[in-house]
Design a protein around this motif. Structure first.
Motif, short mmCIF file in Angstrom:
data_model
loop_
_atom_site.label_atom_id
_atom_site.label_comp_id
_atom_site.label_asym_id
_atom_site.label_seq_id
_atom_site.Cartn_x
_atom_site.Cartn_y
_atom_site.Cartn_z
N TYR A 7 0.83 -1.21 0.00
CA TYR A 7 0.00 0.00 0.00
C TYR A 7 0.87 1.26 0.00
CZ TYR A 7 -3.43 3.47 1.42
OH TYR A 7 -4.23 4.57 1.47
N ALA A 8 1.93 1.26 0.79
CA ALA A 8 2.80 2.44 0.87
C ALA A 8 3.51 2.70 -0.47
CB ALA A 8 3.84 2.25 1.98
N ILE A 9 3.95 1.65 -1.13
CA ILE A 9 4.61 1.81 -2.43
C ILE A 9 3.63 2.30 -3.47
CG2 ILE A 9 5.73 0.54 -4.31
CD1 ILE A 9 7.05 -1.19 -2.12
N THR A 10 2.42 1.75 -3.46
CA THR A 10 1.39 2.19 -4.41
C THR A 10 1.01 3.65 -4.15
OG1 THR A 10 0.53 -0.06 -4.51
CG2 THR A 10 -0.90 1.68 -5.32
N ALA A 11 0.88 4.03 -2.89
CA ALA A 11 0.56 5.42 -2.56
C ALA A 11 1.68 6.36 -2.99
CB ALA A 11 0.31 5.55 -1.05
N ALA A 12 2.91 5.97 -2.75
CA ALA A 12 4.05 6.81 -3.15
C ALA A 12 4.08 6.96 -4.67
CB ALA A 12 5.36 6.21 -2.65
N GLY A 13 3.82 5.88 -5.40
CA GLY A 13 3.79 5.96 -6.86
C GLY A 13 2.69 6.86 -7.35
N PHE A 14 1.51 6.76 -6.73
CA PHE A 14 0.39 7.61 -7.12
C PHE A 14 0.71 9.08 -6.91
CE2 PHE A 14 -3.36 10.04 -5.84
CZ PHE A 14 -4.13 9.93 -6.99
N TRP A 15 1.18 9.41 -5.72
CA TRP A 15 1.43 10.83 -5.42
C TRP A 15 2.62 11.37 -6.18
CZ3 TRP A 15 -2.24 13.71 -4.08
CH2 TRP A 15 -3.30 13.20 -3.33
N LEU A 16 3.63 10.55 -6.42
CA LEU A 16 4.75 11.00 -7.25
C LEU A 16 4.28 11.24 -8.68
CD1 LEU A 16 7.79 11.58 -7.33
CD2 LEU A 16 8.14 9.19 -7.92
N THR A 18 1.35 12.08 -9.55
CA THR A 18 0.47 13.24 -9.55
C THR A 18 1.26 14.55 -9.46
OG1 THR A 18 -1.26 11.94 -8.45
CG2 THR A 18 -1.44 14.34 -8.30
N LEU A 19 2.29 14.58 -8.66
CA LEU A 19 3.01 15.83 -8.39
C LEU A 19 4.24 16.06 -9.27
CD1 LEU A 19 2.77 15.72 -4.51
CD2 LEU A 19 1.37 17.06 -6.09
N LEU A 20 4.75 15.03 -9.90
CA LEU A 20 5.98 15.16 -10.67
C LEU A 20 5.89 16.14 -11.84
CD1 LEU A 20 8.88 14.16 -10.61
CD2 LEU A 20 8.21 12.34 -12.16
N PRO A 21 4.76 16.29 -12.51
CA PRO A 21 4.71 17.27 -13.61
C PRO A 21 5.09 18.69 -13.21
CG PRO A 21 2.86 15.79 -13.79
CD PRO A 21 3.53 15.48 -12.47
N VAL A 22 5.00 19.02 -11.94
CA VAL A 22 5.43 20.34 -11.48
C VAL A 22 6.92 20.54 -11.76
CG1 VAL A 22 5.68 21.79 -9.43
CG2 VAL A 22 3.63 20.43 -9.73
N SER A 46 10.86 9.30 -17.52
CA SER A 46 10.97 7.89 -17.16
C SER A 46 10.46 7.63 -15.74
CB SER A 46 12.43 7.43 -17.27
OG SER A 46 12.88 7.59 -18.59
N VAL A 47 10.87 8.48 -14.81
CA VAL A 47 10.41 8.33 -13.42
C VAL A 47 8.90 8.54 -13.34
CG1 VAL A 47 10.55 9.34 -11.11
CG2 VAL A 47 12.63 8.90 -12.41
N HIS A 48 8.38 9.50 -14.11
CA HIS A 48 6.95 9.76 -14.11
C HIS A 48 6.18 8.55 -14.65
CE1 HIS A 48 3.48 12.66 -15.30
NE2 HIS A 48 3.22 11.98 -14.21
N ALA A 49 6.65 7.98 -15.74
CA ALA A 49 5.98 6.80 -16.29
C ALA A 49 6.00 5.64 -15.30
CB ALA A 49 6.64 6.40 -17.60
N HIS A 56 -1.01 3.17 -10.21
CA HIS A 56 -2.30 3.19 -10.89
C HIS A 56 -3.41 2.46 -10.14
CE1 HIS A 56 -1.35 -0.83 -12.37
NE2 HIS A 56 -2.61 -0.94 -12.73
N GLU A 57 -3.09 1.61 -9.19
CA GLU A 57 -4.13 0.91 -8.42
C GLU A 57 -4.30 1.46 -7.01
OE1 GLU A 57 -4.40 -3.26 -8.55
OE2 GLU A 57 -3.80 -3.37 -10.65
N TYR A 58 -3.85 2.66 -6.78
CA TYR A 58 -4.00 3.29 -5.47
C TYR A 58 -5.49 3.44 -5.18
CZ TYR A 58 -3.33 6.80 -1.76
OH TYR A 58 -3.34 7.48 -0.59
N PRO A 59 -5.97 2.93 -4.06
CA PRO A 59 -7.41 2.92 -3.79
C PRO A 59 -8.07 4.30 -3.77
CG PRO A 59 -6.25 1.55 -2.20
CD PRO A 59 -5.23 2.26 -3.01
N ASP A 60 -7.37 5.31 -3.29
CA ASP A 60 -7.97 6.65 -3.21
C ASP A 60 -8.09 7.31 -4.57
OD1 ASP A 60 -8.16 6.25 -0.53
OD2 ASP A 60 -6.47 7.52 0.00
#
Length: 63
Positions: A7-16, A18-22, A46-49, A56-60
């Motif tokens: 869950y923590a890895i999926t959440a980190a991937g989701f938020w990264l 989301t925020l990386l385009p900045v 590459s990191v964004h992809a 992509h499967e982050y529950p929130d």
């Protein structure tokens, strides 16, 4: 892998993802006029992809 770690890895991937385009904005504003700047852009993409794939499967993120 434990459920909490997954869950923590999926959440980190989701938020990264989301925020990386900045981080693209300073790269574009500085210009891509050298090989180093181009490599930074390719690295960011590459990191964004990867972050989008991992998160992509982050529950929130589900409606």
């Amino acid at each position: 892998m434990s459920r909490h770690l997954n869950y923590a890895i999926t959440a980190a991937g989701f938020w990264l993802g989301t925020l990386l385009p900045v981080a693209y904005l300073p790269v574009f504003l500085a210009g891509i006029d050298s090989a180093g700047a181009f490599l930074v852009l390719v690295g960011l993409l590459s990191v964004h992809a990867l972050a989008l794939i991992v998160g992509h499967e982050y529950p929130d993120s589900q409606p």
